[in-house]
Write a protein that holds these residues in place. Sequence first.
Motif, PDB file in Angstrom:
ATOM      1  N   PHE A  71     -12.386 -52.176 -64.617  1.00 32.92           N
ATOM      2  CA  PHE A  71     -13.525 -51.373 -64.216  1.00 32.92           C
ATOM      3  C   PHE A  71     -14.354 -51.887 -62.828  1.00 32.92           C
ATOM      4  CE2 PHE A  71     -18.213 -50.777 -65.102  1.00 32.92           C
ATOM      5  CZ  PHE A  71     -18.429 -49.404 -64.779  1.00 32.92           C
ATOM      6  N   ASP A  72     -14.536 -53.273 -62.957  1.00 30.25           N
ATOM      7  CA  ASP A  72     -15.536 -53.905 -62.070  1.00 30.25           C
ATOM      8  C   ASP A  72     -14.526 -53.589 -60.496  1.00 30.25           C
ATOM      9  OD1 ASP A  72     -17.483 -54.628 -63.103  1.00 30.25           O
ATOM     10  OD2 ASP A  72     -16.578 -56.550 -63.443  1.00 30.25           O
ATOM     11  N   PRO A 185     -35.311 -60.912 -66.192  1.00 33.12           N
ATOM     12  CA  PRO A 185     -34.586 -61.662 -65.211  1.00 33.12           C
ATOM     13  C   PRO A 185     -33.290 -62.033 -65.606  1.00 33.12           C
ATOM     14  CG  PRO A 185     -36.909 -62.522 -65.081  1.00 33.12           C
ATOM     15  CD  PRO A 185     -36.737 -61.729 -66.374  1.00 33.12           C
ATOM     16  N   SER A 186     -32.264 -62.054 -64.620  1.00 36.07           N
ATOM     17  CA  SER A 186     -30.792 -62.338 -64.839  1.00 36.07           C
ATOM     18  C   SER A 186     -30.885 -64.009 -65.073  1.00 36.07           C
ATOM     19  CB  SER A 186     -30.017 -61.549 -63.958  1.00 36.07           C
ATOM     20  OG  SER A 186     -28.606 -62.442 -64.150  1.00 36.07           O
ATOM     21  N   LEU A 187     -30.046 -64.562 -65.775  1.00 39.38           N
ATOM     22  CA  LEU A 187     -29.900 -65.806 -66.246  1.00 39.38           C
ATOM     23  C   LEU A 187     -29.492 -66.648 -64.774  1.00 39.38           C
ATOM     24  CD1 LEU A 187     -28.528 -66.077 -69.426  1.00 39.38           C
ATOM     25  CD2 LEU A 187     -30.653 -66.663 -68.976  1.00 39.38           C
ATOM     26  N   ASP A 188     -28.498 -65.728 -63.997  1.00 41.81           N
ATOM     27  CA  ASP A 188     -27.947 -66.366 -62.847  1.00 41.81           C
ATOM     28  C   ASP A 188     -28.569 -66.197 -61.536  1.00 41.81           C
ATOM     29  OD1 ASP A 188     -27.030 -63.787 -63.167  1.00 41.81           O
ATOM     30  OD2 ASP A 188     -25.335 -63.968 -61.644  1.00 41.81           O
ATOM     31  N   ASN A 189     -29.526 -65.032 -61.493  1.00 43.87           N
ATOM     32  CA  ASN A 189     -30.133 -64.309 -60.189  1.00 43.87           C
ATOM     33  C   ASN A 189     -31.617 -63.933 -60.577  1.00 43.87           C
ATOM     34  OD1 ASN A 189     -31.103 -63.177 -57.951  1.00 43.87           O
ATOM     35  ND2 ASN A 189     -29.095 -61.981 -57.402  1.00 43.87           N
ATOM     36  N   ALA A 275     -19.091 -55.425 -77.429  1.00 43.59           N
ATOM     37  CA  ALA A 275     -18.374 -55.624 -76.171  1.00 43.59           C
ATOM     38  C   ALA A 275     -19.146 -55.693 -75.031  1.00 43.59           C
ATOM     39  CB  ALA A 275     -17.405 -54.488 -76.236  1.00 43.59           C
ATOM     40  N   PHE A 276     -20.147 -54.433 -74.784  1.00 39.13           N
ATOM     41  CA  PHE A 276     -20.933 -54.402 -73.767  1.00 39.13           C
ATOM     42  C   PHE A 276     -21.939 -55.508 -73.379  1.00 39.13           C
ATOM     43  CE2 PHE A 276     -19.571 -49.901 -73.542  1.00 39.13           C
ATOM     44  CZ  PHE A 276     -19.193 -49.620 -72.243  1.00 39.13           C
ATOM     45  N   THR A 277     -22.410 -55.864 -74.591  1.00 35.69           N
ATOM     46  CA  THR A 277     -23.511 -57.205 -74.483  1.00 35.69           C
ATOM     47  C   THR A 277     -22.752 -58.388 -73.976  1.00 35.69           C
ATOM     48  OG1 THR A 277     -24.748 -56.226 -76.382  1.00 35.69           O
ATOM     49  CG2 THR A 277     -25.148 -58.499 -75.941  1.00 35.69           C
ATOM     50  N   THR A 278     -21.535 -58.401 -74.710  1.00 33.11           N
ATOM     51  CA  THR A 278     -20.780 -59.735 -74.276  1.00 33.11           C
ATOM     52  C   THR A 278     -20.507 -59.608 -72.653  1.00 33.11           C
ATOM     53  OG1 THR A 278     -19.795 -60.128 -76.363  1.00 33.11           O
ATOM     54  CG2 THR A 278     -18.752 -61.041 -74.423  1.00 33.11           C
ATOM     55  N   TYR A 279     -20.203 -58.369 -72.391  1.00 36.43           N
ATOM     56  CA  TYR A 279     -19.846 -58.178 -70.870  1.00 36.43           C
ATOM     57  C   TYR A 279     -21.137 -58.498 -69.910  1.00 36.43           C
ATOM     58  CZ  TYR A 279     -18.844 -55.403 -66.713  1.00 36.43           C
ATOM     59  OH  TYR A 279     -18.893 -54.780 -65.469  1.00 36.43           O
ATOM     60  N   GLU A 280     -22.154 -58.087 -70.308  1.00 40.62           N
ATOM     61  CA  GLU A 280     -23.233 -58.442 -69.549  1.00 40.62           C
ATOM     62  C   GLU A 280     -23.794 -59.896 -69.463  1.00 40.62           C
ATOM     63  OE1 GLU A 280     -25.590 -56.066 -67.823  1.00 40.62           O
ATOM     64  OE2 GLU A 280     -23.619 -55.026 -67.852  1.00 40.62           O
ATOM     65  N   LEU A 281     -23.637 -60.401 -70.588  1.00 40.57           N
ATOM     66  CA  LEU A 281     -23.771 -61.847 -70.672  1.00 40.57           C
ATOM     67  C   LEU A 281     -23.073 -62.725 -69.760  1.00 40.57           C
ATOM     68  CD1 LEU A 281     -24.904 -62.351 -74.463  1.00 40.57           C
ATOM     69  CD2 LEU A 281     -26.313 -62.546 -72.433  1.00 40.57           C
ATOM     70  N   MET A 282     -21.584 -62.425 -70.177  1.00 41.38           N
ATOM     71  CA  MET A 282     -20.737 -63.264 -69.359  1.00 41.38           C
ATOM     72  C   MET A 282     -20.786 -63.084 -67.716  1.00 41.38           C
ATOM     73  SD  MET A 282     -18.934 -64.983 -71.574  1.00 41.38           S
ATOM     74  CE  MET A 282     -17.802 -65.591 -70.264  1.00 41.38           C
ATOM     75  N   LYS A 283     -21.455 -62.030 -67.288  1.00 40.88           N
ATOM     76  CA  LYS A 283     -21.436 -61.720 -65.814  1.00 40.88           C
ATOM     77  C   LYS A 283     -22.648 -62.699 -65.559  1.00 40.88           C
ATOM     78  CE  LYS A 283     -22.228 -57.338 -65.349  1.00 40.88           C
ATOM     79  NZ  LYS A 283     -22.567 -56.212 -64.450  1.00 40.88           N
ATOM     80  N   GLN A 284     -23.666 -62.898 -66.318  1.00 40.20           N
ATOM     81  CA  GLN A 284     -24.614 -63.817 -65.892  1.00 40.20           C
ATOM     82  C   GLN A 284     -23.948 -65.334 -66.109  1.00 40.20           C
ATOM     83  OE1 GLN A 284     -28.475 -63.236 -68.042  1.00 40.20           O
ATOM     84  NE2 GLN A 284     -27.371 -61.017 -68.773  1.00 40.20           N
ATOM     85  N   PHE A 285     -23.125 -65.688 -67.231  1.00 42.48           N
ATOM     86  CA  PHE A 285     -22.789 -67.114 -67.116  1.00 42.48           C
ATOM     87  C   PHE A 285     -21.987 -67.407 -65.911  1.00 42.48           C
ATOM     88  CE2 PHE A 285     -23.262 -66.709 -71.971  1.00 42.48           C
ATOM     89  CZ  PHE A 285     -24.627 -66.900 -71.962  1.00 42.48           C
ATOM     90  N   LEU A 286     -21.094 -66.402 -65.369  1.00 46.37           N
ATOM     91  CA  LEU A 286     -20.176 -66.572 -64.370  1.00 46.37           C
ATOM     92  C   LEU A 286     -20.756 -66.343 -63.055  1.00 46.37           C
ATOM     93  CD1 LEU A 286     -17.006 -65.133 -65.995  1.00 46.37           C
ATOM     94  CD2 LEU A 286     -17.562 -67.464 -65.749  1.00 46.37           C
ATOM     95  N   CYS A 287     -22.077 -66.178 -63.118  1.00 46.01           N
ATOM     96  CA  CYS A 287     -22.730 -65.982 -61.679  1.00 46.01           C
ATOM     97  C   CYS A 287     -22.282 -64.740 -60.983  1.00 46.01           C
ATOM     98  CB  CYS A 287     -22.880 -67.310 -60.882  1.00 46.01           C
ATOM     99  SG  CYS A 287     -23.609 -68.640 -61.834  1.00 46.01           S
ATOM    100  N   LEU A 288     -22.110 -63.553 -61.705  1.00 51.77           N
ATOM    101  CA  LEU A 288     -21.569 -62.292 -60.947  1.00 51.77           C
ATOM    102  C   LEU A 288     -22.649 -61.263 -60.651  1.00 51.77           C
ATOM    103  CD1 LEU A 288     -18.151 -62.141 -63.196  1.00 51.77           C
ATOM    104  CD2 LEU A 288     -18.632 -63.247 -60.890  1.00 51.77           C
ATOM    105  N   ASN A 289     -24.051 -61.542 -60.835  1.00 55.76           N
ATOM    106  CA  ASN A 289     -24.945 -60.602 -60.554  1.00 55.76           C
ATOM    107  C   ASN A 289     -25.692 -60.913 -59.004  1.00 55.76           C
ATOM    108  OD1 ASN A 289     -25.266 -59.007 -63.047  1.00 55.76           O
ATOM    109  ND2 ASN A 289     -25.970 -60.806 -63.990  1.00 55.76           N
TER     110      ASN A 289
END
Length: 289
Positions: A71-72, A185-189, A275-289
């Motif tokens: 998707f990304d 605010p996002s955890l990574d940004n 699934a969508f919640t995990t996707y959004e959280l993983m993007k923050q943990f992996l600093c993708l925002n």
Amino acid sequence: MASPAAAGPGAALPPSAARRDFYWLRSFIAGGVFSTLCAVPKKEGYLGLYKGNGAMMIRIFPYGAIQFMAFDQYKKVIKKQFGISGHVHRLMAGSMAGITAVICTYPLDMVRVRLAFQVKGEHKYMGIIHAFKMIYTKEGGFSGFYRGLMPTVVGMAPYAGFSFFTFGTLKSIGLAQAPNLLGRPSLDNPDVLVLKTHVNLLCGGIAGAIAQTISYPLDVTRRRMQLGAVLPDSEKCLTMVQTLKYVYQQHGIRRGLYRGLSLNYIRCIPSQAVAFTTYELMKQFLCLN
């Protein structure tokens, strides 16, 4: 469910047994969510509720990973190559990602359906590996693993497309209209707003329900084609169009094309929400925002 192949080379299943199992299946499917939850343990024990779960678990990891990664990537390609952005590119990228994931993992879905369909005491498949071997040797090699792929692909396009489209749209509207109430605010940004966890869950659940409703008749078609020769009326369900016509003519819309939808809501809504919640959280943990 027993079939001639299960009884040994050249052996034929007695018509009475085939009819008995077939009508049991029909009453099982038509009975509704709660009566089904009661019927399965009575006939097969509580472990019967988890038949095919091993293949499902093996499938879900690569399926989810491929879908969200694709998707990304598709979203970037569509925006870069075609200049399309916003809601439309979510719909297009989501459809393409869903199709990619389902093609890559379809053989495992086929095995899962076959294992889940079996009746206690009349097992044709002894496990995941045995099911792979039997389908390969008895149903035309690799092509046997992709029986019912076309309705799955056709159904997955709107299902995945509308899932990502609905979730992305709800997210955009929520953050635009009520950023303080629904966002944080996002955890990574810290400069990027994201939905709060409970709002993510709600949006994901709504997205799953809408997508499931739109694509469900094709999901029914896929399951009937995947079961193949184990159903007595399999010769009437060889293609997607044949299967759709047969189910509609025999059972109509509500008890045919949308049979079992309530059970799928119970499964799909929390599944998509997580699934969508995990996707959004993983993007923050992996600093993708």
